[in-house]
Motif scaffolding. Sequence first.
Motif, PDB file in Angstrom:
ATOM      1  N   LYS A  47      14.566 -38.771 -16.070  1.00  0.00           N
ATOM      2  CA  LYS A  47      13.402 -37.973 -15.654  1.00  0.00           C
ATOM      3  C   LYS A  47      13.104 -38.151 -14.168  1.00  0.00           C
ATOM      4  O   LYS A  47      12.597 -37.233 -13.515  1.00  0.00           O
ATOM      5  N   PHE A 150      38.665 -40.227 -26.462  1.00  0.00           N
ATOM      6  CA  PHE A 150      38.282 -40.131 -25.051  1.00  0.00           C
ATOM      7  C   PHE A 150      37.495 -41.364 -24.630  1.00  0.00           C
ATOM      8  O   PHE A 150      36.275 -41.307 -24.450  1.00  0.00           O
ATOM      9  N   ILE A 176      31.160 -33.122 -23.202  1.00  0.00           N
ATOM     10  CA  ILE A 176      31.522 -33.068 -24.627  1.00  0.00           C
ATOM     11  C   ILE A 176      30.263 -33.365 -25.432  1.00  0.00           C
ATOM     12  O   ILE A 176      29.706 -34.464 -25.346  1.00  0.00           O
ATOM     13  N   VAL A 180      21.192 -33.565 -27.055  1.00  0.00           N
ATOM     14  CA  VAL A 180      20.083 -33.791 -26.121  1.00  0.00           C
ATOM     15  C   VAL A 180      20.589 -34.312 -24.774  1.00  0.00           C
ATOM     16  O   VAL A 180      20.241 -33.786 -23.714  1.00  0.00           O
ATOM     17  N   GLU A 200      30.754 -27.819 -27.705  1.00  0.00           N
ATOM     18  CA  GLU A 200      29.952 -28.317 -28.833  1.00  0.00           C
ATOM     19  C   GLU A 200      30.620 -27.880 -30.134  1.00  0.00           C
ATOM     20  O   GLU A 200      30.938 -26.704 -30.304  1.00  0.00           O
ATOM     21  N   THR A 232      33.445 -25.509 -31.412  1.00  0.00           N
ATOM     22  CA  THR A 232      34.731 -26.003 -30.922  1.00  0.00           C
ATOM     23  C   THR A 232      34.641 -27.500 -30.666  1.00  0.00           C
ATOM     24  O   THR A 232      33.693 -27.969 -30.048  1.00  0.00           O
ATOM     25  N   LYS A 233      35.663 -28.208 -31.156  1.00  0.00           N
ATOM     26  CA  LYS A 233      35.673 -29.655 -30.990  1.00  0.00           C
ATOM     27  C   LYS A 233      36.631 -30.037 -29.862  1.00  0.00           C
ATOM     28  O   LYS A 233      37.672 -29.390 -29.711  1.00  0.00           O
ATOM     29  N   SER A 262      29.033 -37.181 -24.431  1.00  0.00           N
ATOM     30  CA  SER A 262      27.685 -37.407 -24.997  1.00  0.00           C
ATOM     31  C   SER A 262      27.701 -36.928 -26.437  1.00  0.00           C
ATOM     32  O   SER A 262      27.212 -35.853 -26.762  1.00  0.00           O
ATOM     33  N   ILE A 263      28.291 -37.761 -27.291  1.00  0.00           N
ATOM     34  CA  ILE A 263      28.517 -37.372 -28.693  1.00  0.00           C
ATOM     35  C   ILE A 263      27.742 -38.266 -29.653  1.00  0.00           C
ATOM     36  O   ILE A 263      28.082 -38.370 -30.817  1.00  0.00           O
ATOM     37  N   MET A 311      16.169 -41.474 -32.905  1.00  0.00           N
ATOM     38  CA  MET A 311      16.470 -42.363 -31.764  1.00  0.00           C
ATOM     39  C   MET A 311      15.656 -41.935 -30.550  1.00  0.00           C
ATOM     40  O   MET A 311      16.169 -41.329 -29.616  1.00  0.00           O
ATOM     41  N   LEU A 312      14.366 -42.272 -30.605  1.00  0.00           N
ATOM     42  CA  LEU A 312      13.439 -41.895 -29.530  1.00  0.00           C
ATOM     43  C   LEU A 312      12.624 -43.114 -29.130  1.00  0.00           C
ATOM     44  O   LEU A 312      12.283 -43.949 -29.984  1.00  0.00           O
ATOM     45  N   GLY A 342      10.558 -34.434 -27.048  1.00  0.00           N
ATOM     46  CA  GLY A 342      10.667 -33.604 -25.844  1.00  0.00           C
ATOM     47  C   GLY A 342      12.093 -33.629 -25.326  1.00  0.00           C
ATOM     48  O   GLY A 342      12.747 -34.674 -25.330  1.00  0.00           O
TER      49      GLY A 342
HETATM   50  P1  NAI Z   1      23.293 -35.921 -30.166  1.00  0.00           P
HETATM   51  O1  NAI Z   1      23.546 -36.347 -31.548  1.00  0.00           O
HETATM   52  O2  NAI Z   1      21.979 -35.333 -29.787  1.00  0.00           O
HETATM   53  O3  NAI Z   1      24.391 -34.849 -29.723  1.00  0.00           O
HETATM   54  C1  NAI Z   1      25.765 -35.079 -29.791  1.00  0.00           C
HETATM   55  C2  NAI Z   1      26.459 -33.733 -29.953  1.00  0.00           C
HETATM   56  O4  NAI Z   1      27.845 -33.912 -29.774  1.00  0.00           O
HETATM   57  C3  NAI Z   1      26.260 -33.134 -31.341  1.00  0.00           C
HETATM   58  O5  NAI Z   1      25.706 -31.830 -31.221  1.00  0.00           O
HETATM   59  C4  NAI Z   1      27.680 -33.116 -31.928  1.00  0.00           C
HETATM   60  O6  NAI Z   1      27.909 -32.011 -32.765  1.00  0.00           O
HETATM   61  C5  NAI Z   1      28.525 -33.057 -30.670  1.00  0.00           C
HETATM   62  N1  NAI Z   1      29.899 -33.572 -30.805  1.00  0.00           N
HETATM   63  C6  NAI Z   1      30.290 -34.755 -31.347  1.00  0.00           C
HETATM   64  N2  NAI Z   1      31.638 -34.896 -31.231  1.00  0.00           N
HETATM   65  C7  NAI Z   1      32.106 -33.795 -30.601  1.00  0.00           C
HETATM   66  C8  NAI Z   1      33.400 -33.365 -30.183  1.00  0.00           C
HETATM   67  N3  NAI Z   1      34.498 -34.106 -30.382  1.00  0.00           N
HETATM   68  N4  NAI Z   1      33.527 -32.157 -29.565  1.00  0.00           N
HETATM   69  C9  NAI Z   1      32.425 -31.390 -29.351  1.00  0.00           C
HETATM   70  N5  NAI Z   1      31.162 -31.750 -29.729  1.00  0.00           N
HETATM   71  C10 NAI Z   1      31.010 -32.936 -30.331  1.00  0.00           C
HETATM   72  O7  NAI Z   1      23.632 -37.205 -29.275  1.00  0.00           O
HETATM   73  P2  NAI Z   1      23.391 -37.490 -27.747  1.00  0.00           P
HETATM   74  O8  NAI Z   1      23.182 -36.233 -26.989  1.00  0.00           O
HETATM   75  O9  NAI Z   1      24.497 -38.394 -27.362  1.00  0.00           O
HETATM   76  O10 NAI Z   1      22.015 -38.269 -27.756  1.00  0.00           O
HETATM   77  C11 NAI Z   1      21.871 -39.480 -28.504  1.00  0.00           C
HETATM   78  C12 NAI Z   1      20.429 -39.754 -28.848  1.00  0.00           C
HETATM   79  O11 NAI Z   1      19.675 -40.049 -27.692  1.00  0.00           O
HETATM   80  C13 NAI Z   1      19.766 -38.572 -29.528  1.00  0.00           C
HETATM   81  O12 NAI Z   1      19.633 -38.894 -30.886  1.00  0.00           O
HETATM   82  C14 NAI Z   1      18.438 -38.447 -28.893  1.00  0.00           C
HETATM   83  O13 NAI Z   1      17.422 -38.658 -29.833  1.00  0.00           O
HETATM   84  C15 NAI Z   1      18.370 -39.534 -27.824  1.00  0.00           C
HETATM   85  N6  NAI Z   1      17.962 -38.897 -26.575  1.00  0.00           N
HETATM   86  C16 NAI Z   1      16.704 -38.371 -26.490  1.00  0.00           C
HETATM   87  C17 NAI Z   1      16.294 -37.704 -25.360  1.00  0.00           C
HETATM   88  C18 NAI Z   1      14.933 -37.119 -25.323  1.00  0.00           C
HETATM   89  O14 NAI Z   1      14.154 -37.434 -26.195  1.00  0.00           O
HETATM   90  N7  NAI Z   1      14.599 -36.298 -24.351  1.00  0.00           N
HETATM   91  C19 NAI Z   1      17.157 -37.539 -24.206  1.00  0.00           C
HETATM   92  C20 NAI Z   1      18.475 -38.097 -24.409  1.00  0.00           C
HETATM   93  C21 NAI Z   1      18.822 -38.772 -25.547  1.00  0.00           C
END
Ligand code: NAI
Length: 462
Positions: A47, A150, A176, A180, A200, A232-233, A262-263, A311-312, A342
């Motif tokens: 932020k 990766f 990737i 969020v 995604e 797409t993965k 960021s998975i 996870m907040l 948020g």
């Molecule tokens: P996430 O679970 O939000 O998103 C990961 C995404 O990666 C998913 O949509 C998934 O389908 C995709 N994915 C996984 N493997 C993949 C692949 N091989 N190819 C393409 N897509 C793939 O996890 P993220 O973004 O890493 O965040 C983790 C946690 O951190 C979240 O649960 C969130 O609650 C917390 N966070 C909260 C924030 C906020 O409150 N503003 C900001 C950042 C993180």
Amino acid sequence: MKIVIIGAGPGGYVAGIRAGQLGAKVIVIEDTEVGGTCLNRGCIPTKAIIASTEMLEKIKDVQEYGLEIKGEVSASLDRIIERKEKVVGTLVKGIKGLFKGLGIELIEGRGKVLGSGKVWAILKDGAQKEIDADKIIIATGSRPLNIPAFPFDGERILSSDDILGLKEIPKGLIIIGAGVIGCEFATIFRSLGTEITMVEMLPHAVSTEDEEISEALERELKKRKIKLILNTKVEKVIRKDGDVVATLTDGSEIRAEKILVSIGRAFNTDNIGLEESGINKGKRGEILVNERMETNIPGIYAIGDVIGGMMLAHVASTEGLIAVENALGGNRGMDYRVVPSGIFTSPEIGSVGLREKDAIQKGYDIKIGRFPFRALGKAHASGEISGIVKIVTDAKDDKVLGVHIIGPHATDLVHEAALAMKMGGTAKDIARTIHAHPTFSEAIMEASEDVHGIAIHIPKKS
Ligand code: NAI
Ligand code: FAD
């Protein structure tokens, strides 16, 4: 009563402060720095950077606001990161000051549970210490998920921790995962001029949000020329001639200077004594707790990311407060029904409660109200007209079931909805609450009116 807390993120440090306020003797063991992921590698650093990139975006439009800048405005990532580090440093110092004021002992080192009433600490200088405790709270949090397809190298294949330390703006970035973290960093680096491709595997970006909100964000990403490849993965990533190349499920390859992975997140449960103490874990490796935040071992609680729920930061903190109250003889359960969240994209997203599809799945007969920011005076005055407020209500009694906002200040606006829901409020309650004019909050009032088809500033529906 002596409480030992392992981990000083927003779960552990908030628990420590509350326990200190309630008169307990508190020891907090922290392996890296107080504030945890949130303060050092998450909420606050991102932020702080967004504050710089938002200002940059505003400056791009100065002429529209009747202003003129003589000379060029350019971004220095080095200086943006320097400012971020200053912000983080101030807040870390603040927490240490609060600990000191309450007589909380901070042990810098790794903690390990040795069963009920005993914790082992390995200090930074290698010394070891056994500590007695009446109650133990595990708050060890999470880290970026690193997978063999990766693996992070800190240079081209980056985790969210790595990318926060970049000193130069990359020309091209593949992200990737359009969750969020992916969407927040796409917002940041696009403002800095980076060409971005997000991949995604699910049908939508931020798929945990209401589908209309995800679709609205996808349109905004497109407007900003962020390429989003859905359904797409990414199968694998290799380094090639100074670049990184990602292979997608359809066999095609995309190439860029750097990749952000960021998975999702992995739980910090290794080597903290769970097996030795007999603490139960779930299928995903998370620590299992009941609604009082108790593990299966008496006197040992767990809170925050490590229990694998939402996870907040604010969830971790609330769980910390509940664990402490219960450790000190109280009886309070965690209620996850009204948790606002948020997402700091551009525009922002704020949401609370049930999405439309969840409400339908749960068998509710629903009514929906919507209001676009472009129909609001304040939005035009401020030059921020993108986005909507969507309210999902129970048709039976008009109670608000969920509110989903994408638009200016959505991350702040959502709290009015959270309070209404917490108090069992209806759309009519919000609609009949006088909202000051001109404010962005009026959009929530009008969306509530729209539930009954009587929003003032939108045309009659045909
Ligand atoms: P996430 O679970 O939000 O998103 C990961 C995404 O990666 C998913 O949509 C998934 O389908 C995709 N994915 C996984 N493997 C993949 C692949 N091989 N190819 C393409 N897509 C793939 O996890 P993220 O973004 O890493 O965040 C983790 C946690 O951190 C979240 O649960 C969130 O609650 C917390 N966070 C909260 C924030 C906020 O409150 N503003 C900001 C950042 C993180
Ligand atoms: P953590 O914050 O992970 O803290 C755990 C602490 O325990 C760490 O300091 C770690 O060093 C320490 N530790 C681990 N093992 C040991 C051990 N054995 N001994 C001693 N210490 C140990 N959430 C929001 O609500 N809003 C946001 O805007 C937001 N933005 C984010 C942006 C990013 C890039 C990331 C990665 C996360 C973001 N989050 C956000 C999520 C938020 O940071 C986490 O939900 C929150 O930090 C979890 O708190 P916690 O106390 O459970 O764990």
